[in-house]
Design a protein around this motif. Structure first.
Motif, PDB file in Angstrom:
ATOM      1  N   LYS A  35      57.535  29.776  44.935  1.00 45.56           N
ATOM      2  CA  LYS A  35      58.356  30.854  44.388  1.00 45.56           C
ATOM      3  C   LYS A  35      59.224  30.268  43.283  1.00 45.56           C
ATOM      4  N   SER A  36      59.206  30.875  42.127  1.00 43.86           N
ATOM      5  CA  SER A  36      59.980  30.380  40.989  1.00 43.86           C
ATOM      6  C   SER A  36      61.368  30.996  40.968  1.00 43.86           C
ATOM      7  N   THR A  37      62.353  30.155  40.666  1.00 41.01           N
ATOM      8  CA  THR A  37      63.735  30.596  40.535  1.00 41.01           C
ATOM      9  C   THR A  37      64.238  30.134  39.172  1.00 41.01           C
ATOM     10  N   GLU A  38      64.693  31.066  38.368  1.00 39.14           N
ATOM     11  CA  GLU A  38      65.206  30.716  37.044  1.00 39.14           C
ATOM     12  C   GLU A  38      66.600  30.126  37.190  1.00 39.14           C
ATOM     13  N   LEU A  39      66.794  28.928  36.647  1.00 37.92           N
ATOM     14  CA  LEU A  39      68.097  28.278  36.704  1.00 37.92           C
ATOM     15  C   LEU A  39      68.892  28.523  35.428  1.00 37.92           C
ATOM     16  N   LEU A  40      68.238  28.408  34.296  1.00 38.50           N
ATOM     17  CA  LEU A  40      68.840  28.697  32.991  1.00 38.50           C
ATOM     18  C   LEU A  40      67.913  29.648  32.253  1.00 38.50           C
ATOM     19  N   GLY A  41      67.962  30.914  32.626  1.00 42.04           N
ATOM     20  CA  GLY A  41      67.031  31.869  32.058  1.00 42.04           C
ATOM     21  C   GLY A  41      65.610  31.473  32.428  1.00 42.04           C
ATOM     22  N   ASP A  42      64.678  31.723  31.512  1.00 42.87           N
ATOM     23  CA  ASP A  42      63.299  31.317  31.777  1.00 42.87           C
ATOM     24  C   ASP A  42      62.989  29.965  31.144  1.00 42.87           C
ATOM     25  N   LYS A  43      64.033  29.221  30.800  1.00 40.93           N
ATOM     26  CA  LYS A  43      63.862  27.911  30.159  1.00 40.93           C
ATOM     27  C   LYS A  43      63.802  26.764  31.164  1.00 40.93           C
ATOM     28  N   PHE A 123      59.323  20.060  41.624  1.00 44.75           N
ATOM     29  CA  PHE A 123      60.108  21.292  41.666  1.00 44.75           C
ATOM     30  C   PHE A 123      60.784  21.695  40.356  1.00 44.75           C
ATOM     31  N   LEU A 124      60.752  20.906  39.344  1.00 45.70           N
ATOM     32  CA  LEU A 124      61.415  21.263  38.090  1.00 45.70           C
ATOM     33  C   LEU A 124      60.380  21.566  37.013  1.00 45.70           C
ATOM     34  N   HIS A 125      60.680  22.558  36.184  1.00 44.07           N
ATOM     35  CA  HIS A 125      59.781  22.957  35.102  1.00 44.07           C
ATOM     36  C   HIS A 125      60.635  23.405  33.922  1.00 44.07           C
ATOM     37  N   ILE A 126      60.314  22.904  32.744  1.00 43.33           N
ATOM     38  CA  ILE A 126      61.037  23.280  31.525  1.00 43.33           C
ATOM     39  C   ILE A 126      60.066  23.978  30.590  1.00 43.33           C
ATOM     40  N   ASP A 127      60.488  25.113  30.054  1.00 42.27           N
ATOM     41  CA  ASP A 127      59.675  25.849  29.081  1.00 42.27           C
ATOM     42  C   ASP A 127      60.597  26.360  27.978  1.00 42.27           C
ATOM     43  N   LEU A 128      60.531  25.708  26.828  1.00 44.76           N
ATOM     44  CA  LEU A 128      61.376  26.097  25.691  1.00 44.76           C
ATOM     45  C   LEU A 128      60.602  26.978  24.714  1.00 44.76           C
ATOM     46  N   GLY A 129      59.930  27.980  25.256  1.00 45.60           N
ATOM     47  CA  GLY A 129      59.257  28.972  24.446  1.00 45.60           C
ATOM     48  C   GLY A 129      58.123  28.462  23.580  1.00 45.60           C
ATOM     49  N   VAL A 131      57.753  25.595  22.230  1.00 46.37           N
ATOM     50  CA  VAL A 131      58.135  24.411  21.455  1.00 46.37           C
ATOM     51  C   VAL A 131      57.999  23.161  22.315  1.00 46.37           C
ATOM     52  N   PHE A 132      58.442  23.262  23.540  1.00 46.78           N
ATOM     53  CA  PHE A 132      58.375  22.157  24.501  1.00 46.78           C
ATOM     54  C   PHE A 132      58.166  22.749  25.879  1.00 46.78           C
ATOM     55  N   ARG A 133      57.145  22.264  26.563  1.00 45.76           N
ATOM     56  CA  ARG A 133      56.849  22.761  27.903  1.00 45.76           C
ATOM     57  C   ARG A 133      56.353  21.612  28.753  1.00 45.76           C
ATOM     58  N   THR A 134      56.834  21.530  29.979  1.00 49.18           N
ATOM     59  CA  THR A 134      56.422  20.466  30.890  1.00 49.18           C
ATOM     60  C   THR A 134      55.595  21.043  32.030  1.00 49.18           C
ATOM     61  N   GLY A 135      54.941  20.156  32.751  1.00 44.66           N
ATOM     62  CA  GLY A 135      54.387  20.522  34.040  1.00 44.66           C
ATOM     63  C   GLY A 135      55.536  20.508  35.036  1.00 44.66           C
ATOM     64  N   VAL A 136      55.250  20.743  36.286  1.00 45.45           N
ATOM     65  CA  VAL A 136      56.280  20.691  37.320  1.00 45.45           C
ATOM     66  C   VAL A 136      56.466  19.221  37.702  1.00 45.45           C
ATOM     67  N   PHE A 137      57.723  18.776  37.769  1.00 45.17           N
ATOM     68  CA  PHE A 137      58.025  17.371  38.017  1.00 45.17           C
ATOM     69  C   PHE A 137      59.200  17.236  38.963  1.00 45.17           C
ATOM     70  N   ASN A 138      59.586  15.989  39.277  1.00 46.82           N
ATOM     71  CA  ASN A 138      60.688  15.745  40.205  1.00 46.82           C
ATOM     72  C   ASN A 138      61.601  14.640  39.660  1.00 46.82           C
TER      73      ASN A 138
END
Length: 166
Positions: A35-43, A123-129, A131-138
């Motif tokens: 289940k995804s939880t947005e911490l800082l918007g969808d970023k 558990f962490l994922h970053i998606d900057l629209g 421009v920069f996107r990661t896989g899920v990491f820890n």
């Protein structure tokens, strides 16, 4: 008071392991799997997933024997050698020592998960629209990446300055 080199290295390795394991304990306890939880918007997104492979799930489809070799035995041997290396090579600069310690701490934390749970909690994922996107990491993955960055910095900046001064 100056902390001697070996306790500093072992303490930094232990700190990396502890931070990773505490974060994973909290995620396993309080975040619903997948289940995804947005911490800082969808970023910046929190998602509890189990990774049975390595980086970006590489090796998750291997048979159990190969998985044991490539995801447990080989990493343990490499981590043991690198630990021996930084403890015995007294001429390493501080960025290399810290970098190797972060890599070892992160590596041990992820190997520990593979031994205990059969997979690694990411558990962490970053998606900057786009421009920069990661896989899920820890946190262990962040430790390893920080360590690699410090080793690169040491190799290209610190060693270059040392050669110029010589």
């Amino acid at each position: 008071m100056k902390l001697s080199r070996t306790p500093f290295i072992l303490g930094l390795i232990a700190l990396n392991i502890a931070l990773d394991q505490i974060s994973k304990f909290a995620v396993r306890a309080y975040v619903t799997p997948y289940k995804s939880t947005e911490l800082l918007g969808d970023k910046f997104i929190l998602t509890n997933v189990e990774n049975s492979g390595a980086f970006l799930s590489l090796g998750s489809d291997l048979n159990p024997t190969l998985k044991s070799i490539f995801l447990l035995i080989l990493p343990i041997a490499v981590l043991a050698y690198v630990t021996y290396y930084i403890l015995t090579q007294k001429d390493l600069d501080k960025f290399s020592v810290i970098g190797f310690s972060c890599i070892i701490g992160g590596g041990i934390a992820n190997v520990y998960d593979r031994i205990l749970y059969g997979s690694v909690t990411d558990f962490l994922h970053i998606d900057l629209g786009g421009v920069f996107r990661t896989g899920v990491f820890n946190v262990a993955d962040m430790s390893v990446m920080l360590g690699m960055g410090l080793l690169l910095y040491s190799n290209f900046v610190v060693n270059k300055k040392a050669k110029q001064n010589a």
